[in-house]
Design a protein around this motif. Structure first.
Motif, PDB file in Angstrom:
ATOM      1  N   ILE A 196       0.709  -1.225   0.179  1.00 50.35           N
ATOM      2  CA  ILE A 196      -0.598  -0.145  -0.155  1.00 50.35           C
ATOM      3  C   ILE A 196       1.148   1.712  -0.513  1.00 50.35           C
ATOM      4  O   ILE A 196       0.747   2.315  -0.214  1.00 50.35           O
ATOM      5  CB  ILE A 196      -0.892  -0.101   0.852  1.00 50.35           C
ATOM      6  CG1 ILE A 196      -1.767  -0.912   1.164  1.00 50.35           C
ATOM      7  CG2 ILE A 196      -1.783   1.235   1.615  1.00 50.35           C
ATOM      8  CD1 ILE A 196      -3.031  -1.210  -0.223  1.00 50.35           C
ATOM      9  N   SER A 197       1.985   0.937   0.860  1.00 55.40           N
ATOM     10  CA  SER A 197       2.976   2.255   0.711  1.00 55.40           C
ATOM     11  C   SER A 197       3.234   3.171  -0.573  1.00 55.40           C
ATOM     12  O   SER A 197       4.031   4.342  -0.762  1.00 55.40           O
ATOM     13  CB  SER A 197       3.849   2.794   1.553  1.00 55.40           C
ATOM     14  OG  SER A 197       4.802   0.971   1.080  1.00 55.40           O
ATOM     15  N   HIS A 198       3.351   1.716  -1.087  1.00 50.95           N
ATOM     16  CA  HIS A 198       4.383   2.843  -2.714  1.00 50.95           C
ATOM     17  C   HIS A 198       2.992   2.871  -3.854  1.00 50.95           C
ATOM     18  O   HIS A 198       3.047   3.178  -5.020  1.00 50.95           O
ATOM     19  CB  HIS A 198       4.785   0.777  -3.583  1.00 50.95           C
ATOM     20  CG  HIS A 198       6.048   0.577  -3.437  1.00 50.95           C
ATOM     21  ND1 HIS A 198       5.932  -0.126  -1.873  1.00 50.95           N
ATOM     22  CD2 HIS A 198       7.326   1.054  -3.738  1.00 50.95           C
ATOM     23  CE1 HIS A 198       7.263  -0.609  -1.722  1.00 50.95           C
ATOM     24  NE2 HIS A 198       7.717  -0.035  -2.974  1.00 50.95           N
ATOM     25  N   LEU A 199       1.590   2.730  -3.746  1.00 52.15           N
ATOM     26  CA  LEU A 199       0.282   3.264  -3.990  1.00 52.15           C
ATOM     27  C   LEU A 199       0.681   4.406  -4.164  1.00 52.15           C
ATOM     28  O   LEU A 199       0.568   5.263  -3.122  1.00 52.15           O
ATOM     29  CB  LEU A 199      -0.976   2.945  -3.692  1.00 52.15           C
ATOM     30  CG  LEU A 199      -1.067   0.992  -4.236  1.00 52.15           C
ATOM     31  CD1 LEU A 199      -2.435   1.224  -3.258  1.00 52.15           C
ATOM     32  CD2 LEU A 199      -0.868   0.521  -5.494  1.00 52.15           C
ATOM     33  N   HIS A 200       0.221   5.491  -5.585  1.00 47.84           N
ATOM     34  CA  HIS A 200      -0.041   6.504  -5.040  1.00 47.84           C
ATOM     35  C   HIS A 200      -1.157   7.161  -4.246  1.00 47.84           C
ATOM     36  O   HIS A 200      -2.157   6.128  -4.010  1.00 47.84           O
ATOM     37  CB  HIS A 200      -0.377   6.532  -7.153  1.00 47.84           C
ATOM     38  CG  HIS A 200      -1.269   8.364  -7.025  1.00 47.84           C
ATOM     39  ND1 HIS A 200      -1.136   9.183  -6.324  1.00 47.84           N
ATOM     40  CD2 HIS A 200       0.311   9.269  -7.941  1.00 47.84           C
ATOM     41  CE1 HIS A 200      -1.414  10.493  -7.381  1.00 47.84           C
ATOM     42  NE2 HIS A 200       0.272  10.459  -7.508  1.00 47.84           N
ATOM     43  N   PRO A 201      -0.788   8.102  -3.752  1.00 47.12           N
ATOM     44  CA  PRO A 201      -1.598   7.753  -2.706  1.00 47.12           C
ATOM     45  C   PRO A 201      -2.938   8.574  -2.939  1.00 47.12           C
ATOM     46  O   PRO A 201      -4.151   8.188  -1.701  1.00 47.12           O
ATOM     47  CB  PRO A 201      -1.137   9.580  -1.815  1.00 47.12           C
ATOM     48  CG  PRO A 201       0.286   9.674  -2.189  1.00 47.12           C
ATOM     49  CD  PRO A 201       0.330   8.749  -3.983  1.00 47.12           C
TER      50      PRO A 201
END
Length: 606
Positions: A196-201
């Motif tokens: 999730i941390s790698h996804l675009h906000p």
């Protein structure tokens, strides 16, 4: 002490666990096979009868001319071989061959004893162990090869896969998926939080909602997601997945694939931008634009609907106008309501060489063009000649006037008289050109020049007016003068002359009427010496603005034109009109009359 066969078998079995490859397995295992079986030699062969290769060997070296890759048939288990005489002489009593699964040649054991039932069972056990180990090593090699091929294929396709074990929150990513995310393969455990941390906000809530829906329903899912690499680069992924349930219906794993579609997305975005820009250009065009397929109109813009009085889509072009070739000018046409039209039509293929038969047609109402051309025939040529002649003759007068000033200052009277004659002749020629054409007198704006007056030739003039120096002087009791003239030479000579006169101070210069207005507002001069023919804005246009922006200023108009334009200038508010060529002293007398020396400028009479 002799090692028990069970211990040897255990060692052999341990050596067969997780071998790196078949060759290593055989090299490691054959010495133990000799220990377990008591054989004198062991060979693993491959190749043809005429060209036998030894893959692995342990024990005594025997004459190789008796070795054959066909020493074993396709039947499982051990098979007795005829013992070559060269081997028998070396003490060999028995030779056995065993086909190894997946190998092109057999395992050959050379014994110095005869096989009995007990030893046959031991040999069968050894053969089974080796068979299983070779099969496992080959499967491992095949799996490694397949894994490498899959990784290569994913790398070429820009695709990766994942397998998330929900309970342990461990996620197996393929090497290529790590690369897509901008990381080295297998460099971290891709837990759900890490993913999730790698996804675009802006995508995180949407992606988590898709996963939660799949988790609850067990249905497969598809989505477009944006991930951000450590460098800040954004990549677009087309991802799909499915939820695996256990026997109780509880989700235990989520796995799927991700394809990097960044290049495709960026290409589509660029196509969309270009298409939108094209649509905007089409709609803003002053031409009616229609797209034909065959002879039918399949698309048009608002201009086309306005010109034809309705929507022509679905109708043949011949319904409105008949055209031949790529360009048809002034052809008759007809609108949707039967109105007669005169049209200019241009056609071009949209996709040359492509068999879609699309043609763009640009249509324009020809009436304004025809009217303009007719007007140009009657007036345009004469007006152009008139303006050009006025400009040419104005250049002559400006140049000769500058010469008169120079000569007069040097007291060369004969040269001054000669130049005065030239001025008179040139002025007469220009005055003839000022005669009304078709009853129209010159008006403000008609004297705007294409370029500044210059004595250095048209090449320098084409580069535009030279930057005008602005001299800002402290406020004194002198009469503060602003010179507005496109001729740099005239400005220089007048400034040098006035600088030598008592009670006169030049505070600024301008080369155009527009610049003169700006400096008049800024400098608030007492007197403005204003030329008439200048670039950008002529003196007749600038005069009212100068008087408004500098209300206390007096304006003396200097021009090579005669009194008719002088009368216009006086009517617009000028204090005096001085014809160029009369000499600098005449100009000084006009200044003294307009602003007498010693009288405060704001109370001077005009």
């Amino acid at each position: 002490m002799k090692i028990a066969p069970e211990s040897l078998l255990s060692q052999l079995a341990d050596g067969c666990v997780h071998p790196p490859d078949v060759a290593t397995l055989l090299t490691r295992s054959l010495p133990l096979v000799l220990e377990v079986t008591g054989a004198g030699s062991a060979y693993v062969l491959r190749g043809q009868v005429e060209d036998v290769q030894v893959v692995a060997h342990a024990g005594a070296q025997l004459p190789s001319d008796a070795l054959s890759s066909n020493m074993a048939d396709e039947h499982p288990g051990w098979r007795d071989l005829p013992v070559p005489s060269s081997w028998r002489e070396g003490g060999v009593s028995t030779a056995l061959a065993h086909r190894l699964s997946g190998q092109p040649g057999p395992l050959v054991l050379v014994l110095t004893y005869h096989r009995d039932a007990t030893r046959s069972d031991l040999l069968d056990l050894v053969g089974a162990l080796l068979e299983t180990a070779v099969r496992g090593a080959q499967s491992a090699a095949d799996l490694a090869d397949l894994t490498q091929r899959v990784d290569n294929a994913q790398h070429l396709a820009g695709m990766g896969d994942y397998d998330w074990h929900i309970a342990s929150d461990t996620n197996r990513w393929s090497d290529q998926l790590y690369r897509i995310y901008g990381h080295e393969p297998q460099s971290f455990n891709a837990s759900y939080e890490r993913f999730i941390s790698h996804l675009h906000p802006d995508d995180r809530e949407r992606i988590m909602a898709i996963h939660q829906q799949a988790y609850a329903s067990g249905e497969p899912y598809q989505m477009i997601e944006r991930v951000q690499r450590p460098t800040g680069e954004t990549r677009y992924l087309s991802s799909n997945g499915q939820v695996l349930m256990d026997a109780t219906g509880t989700p235990v794993r989520m796995r799927g694939t991700c394809i990097d579609i960044t290049d495709l997305v960026l290409s589509e975005q660029e196509v969309a931008r270009v298409s939108a820009r094209f649509e905007a250009l089409v709609e803003s065009s002053r031409d009616a634009i229609m797209v034909l397929q065959g002879r039918l109109v399949v698309q048009t813009n608002d201009r086309g609907r306005a010109l034809l009085g309705g929507d022509p889509v679905g109708l043949p072009l011949d319904r409105f106008v008949h055209v031949e070739g790529a360009e048809s000018l002034g052809v008759p046409g007809q609108g949707l309501e039967g109105q007669e039209l005169t049209l200019d039509v241009f056609t071009t293929e949209l996709n040359p060489g492509v068999d879609d038969d699309l043609v763009a047609v640009f249509v324009r109402d020809a009436t304004p063009r025809l009217a303009s051309e007719a007007l140009a025939v009657s007036l345009g040529e004469a007006q152009v000649r008139r303006r050009q002649a006025v400009e040419i003759n104005d250049n002559i007068i400006q140049g000769l006037t500058a010469s008169v000033y120079c000569l007069e200052d040097s007291n060369v009277s004969t040269a001054a008289e000669y130049v005065q004659l030239t001025l008179a002749s040139a002025r007469a020629m220009m005055n003839d050109l000022l005669e009304p054409l078709d009853g129209e007198d010159l008006k403000p704006g008609d004297l705007v020049r294409q370029s500044a007056t210059t004595l250095r030739g048209r090449t320098e003039a084409a580069a535009g007016p030279d930057p005008t120096p602005v001299v800002v002087a402290p406020v004194t009791s002198d009469r503060r003068v602003l010179i507005v003239d496109d001729s740099e030479d005239m400005r220089m000579l007048v400034r040098l002359f006035l600088d030598r006169k008592e009670g006169v101070q030049v505070v600024g210069e301008a080369a155009t009427g527009r610049e003169g207005i700006r400096l008049a507002l800024e400098m608030q001069p007492d007197l403005v010496l204003l030329d008439l023919a200048m670039p950008e804005m002529d003196g007749l246009e600038a005069l009212p603005h100068i008087l408004t922006d500098a209300p206390r200023a007096k304006v003396i108009v200097l021009s090579g034109f005669d009194h008719r334009l002088g009368d216009q200038a006086l009517a617009l508010g000028a204090s005096r009109f001085v014809q160029k060529g009369g000499g600098l002293e005449e100009l000084m007398r006009a200044i003294d009359k307009t602003l007498p020396f010693g009288v405060p400028p704001q109370r001077a009479a005009g």
